[in-house]
Design a protein around this motif. Structure first.
Motif, PDB file in Angstrom:
ATOM      1  N   HIS A  38       3.859  -2.664  17.199  1.00  0.00           N
ATOM      2  CA  HIS A  38       3.765  -1.217  17.329  1.00  0.00           C
ATOM      3  C   HIS A  38       3.436  -0.536  16.006  1.00  0.00           C
ATOM      4  N   ALA A  39       2.819  -1.253  15.046  1.00  0.00           N
ATOM      5  CA  ALA A  39       2.336  -0.601  13.840  1.00  0.00           C
ATOM      6  C   ALA A  39       1.048   0.126  14.167  1.00  0.00           C
ATOM      7  N   GLY A  40       0.643   1.103  13.320  1.00  0.00           N
ATOM      8  CA  GLY A  40      -0.551   1.880  13.587  1.00  0.00           C
ATOM      9  C   GLY A  40      -1.817   1.098  13.302  1.00  0.00           C
ATOM     10  N   ALA A  41      -2.937   1.467  13.919  1.00  0.00           N
ATOM     11  CA  ALA A  41      -4.221   0.830  13.661  1.00  0.00           C
ATOM     12  C   ALA A  41      -4.689   1.181  12.259  1.00  0.00           C
ATOM     13  N   ALA A  42      -5.421   0.239  11.613  1.00  0.00           N
ATOM     14  CA  ALA A  42      -5.822   0.427  10.227  1.00  0.00           C
ATOM     15  C   ALA A  42      -7.151   1.154  10.090  1.00  0.00           C
ATOM     16  N   GLN A  43      -7.911   1.365  11.167  1.00  0.00           N
ATOM     17  CA  GLN A  43      -9.237   1.944  11.066  1.00  0.00           C
ATOM     18  C   GLN A  43      -9.199   3.338  10.451  1.00  0.00           C
ATOM     19  N   GLY A  44      -9.993   3.520   9.391  1.00  0.00           N
ATOM     20  CA  GLY A  44     -10.080   4.817   8.750  1.00  0.00           C
ATOM     21  C   GLY A  44      -8.929   5.144   7.824  1.00  0.00           C
ATOM     22  N   ASP A  45      -8.035   4.224   7.625  1.00  0.00           N
ATOM     23  CA  ASP A  45      -6.853   4.487   6.800  1.00  0.00           C
ATOM     24  C   ASP A  45      -7.234   4.373   5.324  1.00  0.00           C
ATOM     25  N   PRO A  46      -7.151   5.463   4.543  1.00  0.00           N
ATOM     26  CA  PRO A  46      -7.494   5.402   3.112  1.00  0.00           C
ATOM     27  C   PRO A  46      -6.670   4.379   2.358  1.00  0.00           C
ATOM     28  N   ALA A  47      -5.446   4.121   2.824  1.00  0.00           N
ATOM     29  CA  ALA A  47      -4.594   3.155   2.125  1.00  0.00           C
ATOM     30  C   ALA A  47      -5.173   1.749   2.222  1.00  0.00           C
ATOM     31  N   ILE A  48      -6.062   1.523   3.213  1.00  0.00           N
ATOM     32  CA  ILE A  48      -6.741   0.229   3.346  1.00  0.00           C
ATOM     33  C   ILE A  48      -8.120   0.283   2.704  1.00  0.00           C
ATOM     34  N   LEU A  49      -8.848   1.381   2.912  1.00  0.00           N
ATOM     35  CA  LEU A  49     -10.260   1.447   2.518  1.00  0.00           C
ATOM     36  C   LEU A  49     -10.471   1.812   1.059  1.00  0.00           C
ATOM     37  N   GLU A  50      -9.519   2.492   0.422  1.00  0.00           N
ATOM     38  CA  GLU A  50      -9.710   2.953  -0.957  1.00  0.00           C
ATOM     39  C   GLU A  50      -8.791   2.191  -1.900  1.00  0.00           C
ATOM     40  N   LEU A  51      -9.373   1.753  -3.038  1.00  0.00           N
ATOM     41  CA  LEU A  51      -8.565   1.016  -4.005  1.00  0.00           C
ATOM     42  C   LEU A  51      -7.616   1.973  -4.727  1.00  0.00           C
ATOM     43  N   PRO A  52      -6.314   1.689  -4.707  1.00  0.00           N
ATOM     44  CA  PRO A  52      -5.360   2.564  -5.391  1.00  0.00           C
ATOM     45  C   PRO A  52      -5.375   2.323  -6.897  1.00  0.00           C
ATOM     46  N   SER A  53      -4.736   3.221  -7.633  1.00  0.00           N
ATOM     47  CA  SER A  53      -4.743   3.150  -9.099  1.00  0.00           C
ATOM     48  C   SER A  53      -4.139   1.857  -9.617  1.00  0.00           C
ATOM     49  N   TRP A  54      -3.121   1.339  -8.887  1.00  0.00           N
ATOM     50  CA  TRP A  54      -2.468   0.126  -9.387  1.00  0.00           C
ATOM     51  C   TRP A  54      -3.339  -1.113  -9.267  1.00  0.00           C
ATOM     52  N   SER A  55      -4.466  -0.993  -8.533  1.00  0.00           N
ATOM     53  CA  SER A  55      -5.395  -2.115  -8.416  1.00  0.00           C
ATOM     54  C   SER A  55      -6.594  -1.978  -9.337  1.00  0.00           C
ATOM     55  N   THR A  56      -6.701  -0.852 -10.024  1.00  0.00           N
ATOM     56  CA  THR A  56      -7.891  -0.606 -10.840  1.00  0.00           C
ATOM     57  C   THR A  56      -7.579  -0.385 -12.314  1.00  0.00           C
ATOM     58  N   ALA A  57      -6.315  -0.397 -12.690  1.00  0.00           N
ATOM     59  CA  ALA A  57      -5.952  -0.190 -14.096  1.00  0.00           C
ATOM     60  C   ALA A  57      -4.847  -1.168 -14.479  1.00  0.00           C
ATOM     61  N   LEU A  58      -4.734  -1.438 -15.758  1.00  0.00           N
ATOM     62  CA  LEU A  58      -3.710  -2.360 -16.229  1.00  0.00           C
ATOM     63  C   LEU A  58      -2.323  -1.743 -16.065  1.00  0.00           C
ATOM     64  N   GLY A  59      -1.375  -2.583 -15.738  1.00  0.00           N
ATOM     65  CA  GLY A  59      -0.002  -2.117 -15.596  1.00  0.00           C
ATOM     66  C   GLY A  59       0.793  -2.351 -16.864  1.00  0.00           C
ATOM     67  N   ASP A  60       2.087  -1.977 -16.818  1.00  0.00           N
ATOM     68  CA  ASP A  60       2.971  -2.150 -17.969  1.00  0.00           C
ATOM     69  C   ASP A  60       3.157  -3.627 -18.278  1.00  0.00           C
ATOM     70  N   GLY A  61       3.383  -3.925 -19.541  1.00  0.00           N
ATOM     71  CA  GLY A  61       3.714  -5.276 -19.950  1.00  0.00           C
ATOM     72  C   GLY A  61       5.180  -5.579 -19.756  1.00  0.00           C
ATOM     73  N   VAL A  62       5.578  -6.786 -20.095  1.00  0.00           N
ATOM     74  CA  VAL A  62       6.948  -7.229 -19.825  1.00  0.00           C
ATOM     75  C   VAL A  62       7.983  -6.502 -20.682  1.00  0.00           C
ATOM     76  N   ALA A  63       7.547  -5.862 -21.761  1.00  0.00           N
ATOM     77  CA  ALA A  63       8.510  -5.190 -22.641  1.00  0.00           C
ATOM     78  C   ALA A  63       8.803  -3.751 -22.221  1.00  0.00           C
TER      79      ALA A  63
END
Length: 430
Positions: A38-63
């Motif tokens: 009963h989850a929603g369909a993914a068609q047209g969902d920006p969360a699926i179709l658009e790359l979020p910031s956490w996938s396009t920029a470096l994240g924090d280091g271990v410190a």
């Protein structure tokens, strides 16, 4: 030239395009599976179709966070207090957000606090534990001295005697956190109190101990020697790390299955005697006032109890009709939980819940009941039964014996009313 990699097992060369195509195919399969759940369909969902910031920029280091901390998206999961419940900030209480947790272990930063004179800031280098009274050798221990005794690890629940105390006269506080949140469960590391007492040598007439805290209230309670020599611990760690200051750093007493005020924090002295001291906390406080004006004394053990943590007023049903998970916690100061029943109709009919995860002596037990909700109003209840056969009573059964004058040891069955829109309210069934 195409970018790709060689599969050592098949000898095939896979291109990036083939990987993406395969991924889309897997995604479609997941979509079918999600639809079954009963989850929603993914068609047209920006969360699926658009790359979020956490996938396009470096994240924090271990410190960035050397000790670690929860996600910023979980910042609402915190202990909360009710300002009007206590007279001052120093003598106060806050509550564990049970409705946000799962499993049986409480994160150290979410274990409820109850202080009588605020948090004692103890320097472990200057910490001392004194043993005096009816002993052969009065002794003083440093933390280093104590850590040389054999260590043990145990998972125990800790419940304040006043947990659910505002509910004696009826439904009061609209949240599982506020009605039942003075309980938590962690793994304690420490040494047996028996080893320390035996080091001092007990006189033949030594029958009781009085542990005393280093806080300004000098919190103390009388504990019979049988319990002290049985399973009590002097604990210096919880869930693997040093005790938090609000939990008694650097050392607290652990009294498994007994009310939380006896688990003296910042413990600095243990006096050994031949009778109970009848101090303030065990005469004017922490006794159960009955309907006829008499008080029950020495009601140390926390009886069998349970509560549904979700759905609950702070955790409403937001997904609408369909598959629904009811979950909660059960515990008993007398041992393990044998069974938990859940009712959807205010106690008319009961279903046996599924106990999941570790089932440990005097620890929290997690239970689940999965069912399909048709959108009708519900009256959710849980009823725990421990291994002694004790059955958690209804509030009416409890009041018939105890009256309504007490604050402590309210282990009656809790009722949550679920409305058709999924919101939940604290109510009572008469």
């Amino acid at each position: 030239m195409s970018k790709g990699h060689d599969d050592a097992a098949t000898g095939r060369h896979t291109t990036r395009r083939q990987v993406l195509k395969a991924g889309l195919g897997a995604g479609a399969a997941l979509g079918v599976a999600a639809a079954a759940g009963h989850a929603g369909a993914a068609q047209g969902d920006p969360a699926i179709l658009e790359l979020p910031s956490w996938s396009t920029a470096l994240g924090d280091g271990v410190a960035a966070a050397p000790y670690g901390k929860p996600s910023e998206h979980e910042s609402h999961v915190v202990r909360r207090d009710v300002e009007w419940l206590t007279a001052s900030r120093e003598s106060s209480v806050n509550f564990t957000p049970l409705h946000e947790l799962d499993g049986i272990i409480t994160p150290n930063g979410l274990c409820f606090e109850r202080h009588h004179s605020g948090v004692a800031a103890v320097d472990p280098a200057n910490y001392r534990l004194m043993i005096n009274g009816l002993v052969d050798r009065p002794l003083v221990f440093t933390m280093a001295d104590l850590k040389r005794f054999p260590r043990e690890n145990h998972v125990y629940f800790l419940e304040c005697a006043a947990n659910s105390g505002m509910e004696w006269r009826g439904a009061q506080l609209n949240g599982c956190q506020f009605t039942h949140g003075m309980v938590h469960c962690v793994m304690y590391t420490g040494v047996r109190l028996a080893h320390v007492l035996e080091e001092a040598g007990l006189k033949t007439n030594a029958k009781w101990i009085m542990p005393e805290g280093a806080d300004a209230a000098a919190m103390n309670r009388s504990i019979p020697m049988e319990k002290a020599l049985g399973d009590c611990l002097l604990a210096f760690k919880m869930n693997g790390e040093a005790l938090r200051p609000e939990q008694g750093y650097p050392l607290r007493l652990v009294v498994p299955g007994w009310e939380g005020n006896m688990w003296v924090k910042w413990i600095r002295r243990i006096e050994v005697g031949d009778e109970p001291w009848h101090a303030r906390e065990e005469t004017s406080k922490y006794t159960d006032l009955l309907a006829d004006g008499r008080s029950r004394r020495f009601t140390w053990v926390m009886d069998c109890k349970s509560v549904i943590t979700s759905p609950s007023p702070q955790a409403p049903i937001t997904h609408g009709r369909g598959r629904t998970v009811v979950t909660g916690l059960a515990w008993s100061g007398h041992g393990k939980i044998k069974r938990v029943d859940v009712s959807l109709d205010g106690g008319r009919n009961w279903r046996t819940a599924r106990l999941d995860g570790p089932s440990l002596d005097r620890a929290l037990h997690r239970f689940y009941l999965d069912f399909d909700w048709d959108g009708s109003p519900l009256y959710l209840q849980s009823r725990a039964i421990d291994e002694t056969g004790y059955v958690q009573p209804t509030k009416e059964e409890l009041r018939a014996v105890r009256g309504v004058n007490s604050i402590y040891h309210n282990n009656g069955i809790q009722t949550w009313a679920v409305k058709s829109d999924g919101s939940v309210e604290n109510v009572e069934i008469s």
